[in-house]
Design an enzyme around this catalytic site. Structure first.
Site, short mmCIF file in Angstrom:
data_model
loop_
_atom_site.label_atom_id
_atom_site.label_comp_id
_atom_site.label_asym_id
_atom_site.label_seq_id
_atom_site.Cartn_x
_atom_site.Cartn_y
_atom_site.Cartn_z
N GLY A 144 40.74 -15.51 81.67
CA GLY A 144 40.09 -16.82 81.58
C GLY A 144 40.87 -17.80 82.43
N ASP A 203 38.93 -9.77 88.56
CA ASP A 203 38.76 -11.19 88.25
C ASP A 203 38.80 -12.03 89.52
OD1 ASP A 203 41.45 -10.05 87.85
OD2 ASP A 203 42.10 -12.12 87.78
N ARG A 231 38.91 -27.01 94.31
CA ARG A 231 38.25 -25.89 94.96
C ARG A 231 36.74 -26.03 94.81
NH1 ARG A 231 40.45 -19.98 93.61
NH2 ARG A 231 39.60 -20.23 91.52
N ARG A 268 44.73 -21.95 84.19
CA ARG A 268 45.31 -23.14 84.83
C ARG A 268 44.28 -23.85 85.72
NH1 ARG A 268 48.86 -21.46 89.99
NH2 ARG A 268 47.75 -19.58 90.59
N LYS A 270 42.38 -26.69 90.20
CA LYS A 270 43.28 -25.53 89.96
C LYS A 270 44.71 -26.07 89.84
CE LYS A 270 44.40 -21.08 92.13
NZ LYS A 270 43.96 -20.13 93.18
P1 AMP Z 1 45.54 -14.93 89.53
O1 AMP Z 1 46.58 -13.87 89.74
O2 AMP Z 1 45.89 -16.25 90.16
O3 AMP Z 1 44.18 -14.47 89.87
O4 AMP Z 1 45.56 -15.25 87.97
C1 AMP Z 1 45.35 -14.28 86.97
C2 AMP Z 1 45.26 -14.93 85.63
O5 AMP Z 1 46.47 -15.61 85.30
C3 AMP Z 1 44.17 -15.98 85.50
O6 AMP Z 1 43.65 -15.89 84.21
C4 AMP Z 1 44.90 -17.28 85.68
O7 AMP Z 1 44.25 -18.37 85.08
C5 AMP Z 1 46.21 -16.98 84.99
N1 AMP Z 1 47.32 -17.80 85.49
C6 AMP Z 1 47.90 -17.74 86.71
N2 AMP Z 1 48.88 -18.66 86.80
C7 AMP Z 1 48.94 -19.32 85.62
C8 AMP Z 1 49.75 -20.38 85.10
N3 AMP Z 1 50.70 -20.94 85.81
N4 AMP Z 1 49.48 -20.79 83.84
C9 AMP Z 1 48.52 -20.22 83.10
N5 AMP Z 1 47.74 -19.23 83.53
C10 AMP Z 1 47.93 -18.78 84.77
MG MG Z 2 42.45 -15.24 89.92
#
Ligand code: AMP
Ligand code: MG
Length: 492
Positions: free
Chosen positions: A96, A258, A182, A99, A119
């Site tokens: 989900g 995702d 974004r 952030r 974001k």
């Molecule tokens: P990503 O690798 O950027 O596609 O992120 C994978 C998951 O981790 C997604 O659910 C993001 O919302 C969550 N996520 C990434 N960075 C953070 C953060 N700093 N705080 C909370 N959730 C994060």
């Molecule tokens: Mg992602």
């Protein structure tokens, strides 16, 4: 609490119609961005704003910073965090927006619908152990690379603004926090379907699928088997998208389910990078230990991800599971051929070929094998071919390349067209400027120390990728061995 914009700023031209908030509750949670200490505008994409029908030039820097940090949202915004799941490096997880917040769907004057998402906007119910924040470097990285992709004609989410938050965030060290705005056709992912499937909610999958089909594949709504047609539609867009990546040497780096958009746009620029020297095993991401998402694996991984989407659609494709599986498999098995068709069409253009010969695949493979052996620069080698004679650089004077070149020129002659038309096709299909990693890293490092000059120079160059103007020539040189960037980081 988040105040609403005053009249002057809500007058920008926003026209929200937040259809996602009308979907069943399990798909999102409603919440406001977490206010930030001292938002400051770093970059605002007035050109993109113009395409969206937003008069951002009316905004003062302070108003823009308030808006794009989520501190003062437009009246009709309805921020939500979207639920989704995903196979991360092959392992299923419920995720989900941890952030990010979708602040609404903006309808342009031309009637096109776009998600507007912040974001780095703070924690949500889906944050798990994360702080909900983003660092300046990675947000500028997404800005620059997504805008470069768009200029290259590759479907992608886009970047409207970056603001710093005035707050430091803890990663390996303390870093300046930032928020990226974004803009996307939507943020519906393969993982969104997996989320509904993970809950065992077949009715929910159907609602989500009908919504997605109406939004992104309206022509397929009345197909005999709507959900099978939808699956095939997504497969087709991904085959075309991944071929485009391969043609410019783009490596996404985290092709988790995702991070695969149903719309067919490139989404989530983390540790992505463009190859300099051609090596089809290139991996940049520091967390991709086994090279799952290496350059040459991308088509295979896309097909793997599409199979995960297909699994979620099985109960809708046919009530008899054997039949549904058979139909879905047939669809998934079309991917390699579709990909190859797009890739070959693109490669022919890169080589100035406007007719088709069976031996073209070999001609292309031979060139790539030569590049791989000599670690030739992928982008510059194709540009060097745009010449009636053997390219000047010594690299091209070995017997192996000369033989290939002779073969290719003979192939061009058989087209019975003017050589000039081949050369102009090549000009239009081989970029001069890509966001080279060493340049991106240098721009981000300077930005982190408050110097944005390199960022803006690089942005100007990569958003004009086919412009051979002398002012951009400095951006065409490959890195010196000492400048090579071997690893990139997600920066999450
Ligand atoms: P990503 O690798 O950027 O596609 O992120 C994978 C998951 O981790 C997604 O659910 C993001 O919302 C969550 N996520 C990434 N960075 C953070 C953060 N700093 N705080 C909370 N959730 C994060
Ligand atoms: Mg992602």
């Amino acid at each position: 609490m988040n105040a609403k914009l005053n009249a002057a700023t809500s007058d920008l031209g926003w026209h929200f119609d937040n259809s996602y908030t009308r979907l069943p509750d399990f798909l999102f949670v409603t919440l406001n961005p977490v206010p930030v200490r001292a938002p400051q505008l770093i970059v605002l994409n007035h050109k993109l704003a113009g395409l969206l029908g937003l008069e951002t030039k009316k905004l003062s820097k302070t108003e823009a910073a308030m808006l794009f940090s989520g501190s003062k949202l437009p009246d009709a915004a309805q921020p939500i965090a979207q639920a989704y799941a995903g196979h991360q490096f092959g392992h299923f997880t419920m995720l989900g927006d941890g952030r990010a917040l979708l602040i609404g769907e903006h309808i342009t004057p031309a009637g096109k619908r776009f998600d507007v998402q912040l974001k780095g906007s703070g924690q949500t119910k889906f944050s798990r152990r994360g702080d909900g924040r983003a660092a300046l470097g990675p947000m500028l990285r997404e800005y620059i690379i997504s805008e470069a992709m768009s200029a290259l004609g590759i479907p992608t989410t886009r970047s409207l603004a970056v603001v710093t938050t005035g707050e430091a965030i803890m990663r390996e060290t303390l870093l300046p926090g930032a928020i990226l705005t974004r803009v996307a056709a939507s943020h519906i992912r393969v993982g969104t379907f997996e989320y509904a499937a993970g809950l065992g909610n077949t009715e929910g999958i159907k609602t989500l699928a009908d919504y997605t089909i109406s939004r992104h594949y309206p022509d397929l709504f009345d197909s005999d088997n709507r959900y099978l047609a939808f699956l095939q539609g997504v497969i087709e867009r991904q085959a075309s998208l991944i071929a485009k990546w391969m043609l410019v040497g783009f490596i996404h780096g985290v092709m988790n389910t995702d991070n695969m958009a149903i719309s067919g746009e490139t989404i989530d620029y983390g540790p992505c990078a463009f190859m300099d020297a051609y090596d089809n095993n290139t991996v940049f991401s520091s967390i991709d230990y086994h090279g799952r998402y290496r350059f040459r694996n991308q088509p295979h991984i896309a097909q793997w991800n599409l199979a995960r989407l297909a699994e979620t659609l099985l109960p809708l494709i046919d009530a008899k599971s054997d039949k549904a599986i058979g139909l879905a498999e047939q669809a998934i098995n079309t991917f390699p051929e579709l990909f190859q068709k797009h890739w070959l069409t693109g490669m022919r253009r890169k080589l100035g070929l406007f007719t088709e010969e069976a031996a073209d695949v070999q001609l292309i493979e031979d060139l790539l094998a030569w590049m791989q052996k000599h670690r030739a620069d992928y982008t510059n080698s194709f540009r060097a071919l745009i010449s009636p004679t053997l390219p000047a650089d010594e690299l091209f004077h070995g017997a192996e390349f000369v033989a290939w070149f002779t073969n290719w020129k003979a192939r061009l002659v058989r087209q019975s067209g003017l050589e000039e038309s081949s050369l102009s096709i090549m000009q239009a299909n081989n970029p001069v400027i890509i966001p080279r990693n060493h340049r991106v890293e240098a721009a981000l490092a300077a930005a982190t120390h408050n110097d944005y000059s390199l960022f803006h120079q690089l942005l100007a160059a990569v958003t004009n990728p086919f412009d051979n103007a002398p002012k951009y020539h400095q951006f065409t040189t490959p890195p010196l061995p000492s400048e090579c960037v071997h690893q990139t980081f997600c920066g999450t």
